[in-house]
Write an enzyme that holds these catalytic residues in place. Structure first.
Site, PDB file in Angstrom:
ATOM      1  N   CYS A  57       0.811  -1.232   0.000  1.00 16.89           N
ATOM      2  CA  CYS A  57       0.000   0.000   0.000  1.00 16.89           C
ATOM      3  C   CYS A  57       0.838   1.274   0.000  1.00 16.89           C
ATOM      4  O   CYS A  57       0.313   2.365  -0.229  1.00 16.89           O
ATOM      5  CB  CYS A  57      -0.954  -0.006   1.187  1.00 16.89           C
ATOM      6  SG  CYS A  57      -2.064  -1.408   1.182  1.00 16.89           S
ATOM      7  N   HIS A  77      -3.431   7.293   2.075  1.00 13.80           N
ATOM      8  CA  HIS A  77      -3.833   5.967   1.577  1.00 13.80           C
ATOM      9  C   HIS A  77      -5.110   5.564   2.301  1.00 13.80           C
ATOM     10  O   HIS A  77      -5.197   5.653   3.532  1.00 13.80           O
ATOM     11  CB  HIS A  77      -2.709   4.963   1.847  1.00 13.80           C
ATOM     12  CG  HIS A  77      -3.185   3.540   1.849  1.00 13.80           C
ATOM     13  ND1 HIS A  77      -3.915   3.018   0.802  1.00 13.80           N
ATOM     14  CD2 HIS A  77      -3.073   2.539   2.765  1.00 13.80           C
ATOM     15  CE1 HIS A  77      -4.208   1.754   1.084  1.00 13.80           C
ATOM     16  NE2 HIS A  77      -3.716   1.442   2.261  1.00 13.80           N
ATOM     17  N   ASN A  98     -10.303  -0.107   0.053  1.00 14.56           N
ATOM     18  CA  ASN A  98      -8.838   0.009   0.107  1.00 14.56           C
ATOM     19  C   ASN A  98      -8.279  -0.558  -1.202  1.00 14.56           C
ATOM     20  O   ASN A  98      -8.395  -1.758  -1.450  1.00 14.56           O
ATOM     21  CB  ASN A  98      -8.340  -0.779   1.328  1.00 14.56           C
ATOM     22  CG  ASN A  98      -6.829  -0.767   1.485  1.00 14.56           C
ATOM     23  OD1 ASN A  98      -6.109  -0.541   0.528  1.00 14.56           O
ATOM     24  ND2 ASN A  98      -6.356  -1.046   2.676  1.00 14.56           N
TER      25      ASN A  98
HETATM   26  O1  UT7 Z   1      -3.837  -1.042   3.559  1.00 14.54           O
HETATM   27  C1  UT7 Z   1      -2.684  -1.082   4.324  1.00 14.54           C
HETATM   28  C2  UT7 Z   1      -2.674  -2.031   5.434  1.00 14.54           C
HETATM   29  N1  UT7 Z   1      -3.945  -2.388   5.976  1.00 14.54           N
HETATM   30  C3  UT7 Z   1      -4.542  -1.660   6.949  1.00 14.54           C
HETATM   31  O2  UT7 Z   1      -4.111  -0.588   7.314  1.00 14.54           O
HETATM   32  C4  UT7 Z   1      -5.735  -2.285   7.649  1.00 14.54           C
HETATM   33  C5  UT7 Z   1      -5.575  -2.117   9.139  1.00 14.54           C
HETATM   34  N2  UT7 Z   1      -6.564  -2.812   9.939  1.00 14.54           N
HETATM   35  C6  UT7 Z   1      -7.889  -2.542   9.906  1.00 14.54           C
HETATM   36  O3  UT7 Z   1      -8.321  -1.707   9.121  1.00 14.54           O
HETATM   37  C7  UT7 Z   1      -8.773  -3.217  10.906  1.00 14.54           C
HETATM   38  O4  UT7 Z   1      -7.989  -3.922  11.821  1.00 14.54           O
HETATM   39  C8  UT7 Z   1      -9.781  -4.191  10.257  1.00 14.54           C
HETATM   40  C9  UT7 Z   1     -10.842  -3.407   9.483  1.00 14.54           C
HETATM   41  C10 UT7 Z   1      -9.081  -5.159   9.325  1.00 14.54           C
HETATM   42  C11 UT7 Z   1     -10.515  -4.969  11.325  1.00 14.54           C
HETATM   43  O5  UT7 Z   1     -11.135  -4.086  12.225  1.00 14.54           O
HETATM   44  P1  UT7 Z   1     -10.914  -4.239  13.782  1.00 14.54           P
HETATM   45  O6  UT7 Z   1     -11.727  -3.207  14.415  1.00 14.54           O
HETATM   46  O7  UT7 Z   1      -9.425  -4.216  14.045  1.00 14.54           O
HETATM   47  O8  UT7 Z   1     -11.531  -5.652  14.076  1.00 14.54           O
HETATM   48  P2  UT7 Z   1     -10.817  -6.966  14.630  1.00 14.54           P
HETATM   49  O9  UT7 Z   1      -9.951  -7.610  13.592  1.00 14.54           O
HETATM   50  O10 UT7 Z   1     -10.212  -6.657  15.951  1.00 14.54           O
HETATM   51  O11 UT7 Z   1     -12.085  -7.877  14.843  1.00 14.54           O
HETATM   52  C12 UT7 Z   1     -13.107  -7.572  15.811  1.00 14.54           C
HETATM   53  C13 UT7 Z   1     -14.168  -8.641  15.759  1.00 14.54           C
HETATM   54  C14 UT7 Z   1     -13.577 -10.049  15.781  1.00 14.54           C
HETATM   55  O12 UT7 Z   1     -14.456 -10.842  16.555  1.00 14.54           O
HETATM   56  P3  UT7 Z   1     -13.946 -11.408  17.955  1.00 14.54           P
HETATM   57  O13 UT7 Z   1     -12.752 -12.246  17.585  1.00 14.54           O
HETATM   58  O14 UT7 Z   1     -13.579 -10.185  18.752  1.00 14.54           O
HETATM   59  O15 UT7 Z   1     -15.119 -12.163  18.441  1.00 14.54           O
HETATM   60  C15 UT7 Z   1     -13.587 -10.489  14.355  1.00 14.54           C
HETATM   61  O16 UT7 Z   1     -13.696 -11.881  14.182  1.00 14.54           O
HETATM   62  O17 UT7 Z   1     -14.871  -8.545  14.517  1.00 14.54           O
HETATM   63  C16 UT7 Z   1     -14.830  -9.800  13.851  1.00 14.54           C
HETATM   64  N3  UT7 Z   1     -14.762  -9.560  12.417  1.00 14.54           N
HETATM   65  C17 UT7 Z   1     -15.841  -9.383  11.656  1.00 14.54           C
HETATM   66  N4  UT7 Z   1     -17.149  -9.373  11.936  1.00 14.54           N
HETATM   67  C18 UT7 Z   1     -18.004  -9.137  10.923  1.00 14.54           C
HETATM   68  C19 UT7 Z   1     -13.652  -9.473  11.650  1.00 14.54           C
HETATM   69  N5  UT7 Z   1     -14.009  -9.213  10.367  1.00 14.54           N
HETATM   70  C20 UT7 Z   1     -15.352  -9.157  10.360  1.00 14.54           C
HETATM   71  C21 UT7 Z   1     -16.291  -8.918   9.345  1.00 14.54           C
HETATM   72  N6  UT7 Z   1     -17.606  -8.917   9.679  1.00 14.54           N
HETATM   73  N7  UT7 Z   1     -15.936  -8.679   8.064  1.00 14.54           N
END
Ligand code: UT7
Length: 342
Positions: free
Chosen positions: A118, A260, A290
């Protein structure tokens, strides 16, 4: 690496274009095939929809569309060099840029790819500035292009909801530091100790050297989102501060912050930390998701199409990506010979 153009000489943006494939996939579409919801995706990422390539379309096709529009916006000029920043090259070997150059009718010019996920567009910008300021090229076409959905595991809700496809491109020419569109300081960094946070485990020499085929799922993109989020906020904020310092600009001088589009929350947290007012933050993540290396130039093309910036306005770019890599750059908004197209 911190290339700062020597005083006087600079690379100047003279053309801009962006392109997304026509097919739109909404959050509701994804919720029909994955355990997710429009509410979760919107509140965690700011994304409502993304554009997705049809089967059979790969990165070069997107790059050619955006590159062609940027060349047209520059007034139909020729370039000496084509750089394609991408995470999704057409093949592991050769690079995608020579193919894109040849499809644009530019056979014979220098052409190479940049691989910084990215952050690819900012690394490519440093390459382009270097070529121009060193006198290696007079004009460079720099394209960020991604058929990112081709490497996404459709069953992985952690990544399938975030990424989209598209391309953005700029034409840079040799010029002077005081001109509208001049690229200012560029700050780049990396930490290979974080390589496993964003990865496609198989397909490269590491896996091939074992002599055993990798399981199919190892050919998909994987991201440890929560850890990436933390590093992204910290590194992007630091890089942006450092680029502003080198340019001699205060955060209040920034007319437009064009980050980005990783996640709306990351972009807002960085802008809050830097002290950039909400009305000065550009964003199109809601519509395109993204798009990795395509994200910054695609957003620049959107800003140009919206006419939201005047020539000479001060702009800050910033990104974080796999590697880990990160960077930031300053520029003044260009005076484009023809309206930016998309
Ligand atoms: O592009 C350059 C590099 N990439 C980035 O900069 C991306 C950086 N990271 C992010 O944008 C975020 O971490 C994400 C959008 C990928 C995820 O958001 P988050 O708020 O960090 O969520 P998380 O991964 O901590 O997940 C929270 C909960 C989890 O459930 P448990 O384990 O707490 O019960 C996940 O399993 O949300 C769950 N979850 C989802 N639920 C519904 C993860 N993905 C999904 C989904 N729909 N698509």
């Amino acid at each position: 690496m911190n290339p700062v153009p020597s005083p006087g000489r600079a690379a100047v943006i003279t053309g801009l274009g962006g392109w997304v494939p026509p097919r739109v996939v909404t959050n509701d579409d994804l919720a029909q095939v994955l355990d997710t919801s429009d509410e979760w995706i919107r509140s965690r990422t700011g994304i409502r929809s993304r554009h997705v390539v049809d089967p059979g379309t790969a990165t070069a096709a997107l790059a050619v569309e955006a590159g062609g529009l940027a060349l047209k916006s520059a007034g139909g000029v020729d370039v000496d060099s084509v750089i394609v920043a991408t995470t999704t090259p057409e093949r592991l070997c050769p690079a995608t840029a020579p193919l894109v150059a040849s499809r644009l009718g530019l056979t014979g010019v220098a052409a190479h790819d940049v691989s910084a996920v990215c952050t690819g567009f900012l690394y490519g910008l440093a390459d382009a500035v270097g070529q121009i300021v060193a006198g290696i090229a007079k004009r460079v076409l720099l394209i960020g292009a991604e058929a990112f959905t081709t490497i996404i595991d459709p069953a992985d809700r952690h990544t399938a909801v975030i990424f989209g496809d598209g391309a953005g491109a700029v034409v840079l020419r040799a010029g002077e530091a005081g001109e509208h569109g001049a690229i200012g300081p560029i700050v780049l960094g990396s930490d290979g100790g974080l390589a496993d946070l964003i990865t496609i485990p198989a397909g490269g020499s590491q896996q091939r050297s074992t002599g055993r085929p990798a399981p199919p799922e190892e050919h998909f993109f994987r991201m440890r989102g929560r850890e990436v989020y933390r590093h992204a906020v910290e590194r992007v904020t630091d890089a942006a501060r450092s680029a502003l310092n080198r340019a001699g600009w205060a955060p209040a001088d920034v007319g437009r912050f064009i980050p980005h589009q990783a996640n709306a929350r990351i972009c807002d947290t960085v802008a809050d930390d830097l002290g950039i007012a909400p009305e000065r933050r550009a964003s199109n993540i809601e519509r395109v998701g993204n798009t990795a290396a395509a994200s910054i130039p695609l957003l620049m093309a959107d800003e140009a199409a919206a006419g939201s910036l005047a020539a000479g306005d001060r702009v800050l770019l910033a990104a974080f990506g796999g590697g880990a890599t990160w960077g930031a750059a300053t520029l003044t908004w260009p005076l484009l010979p023809a309206p930016a197209l998309q």
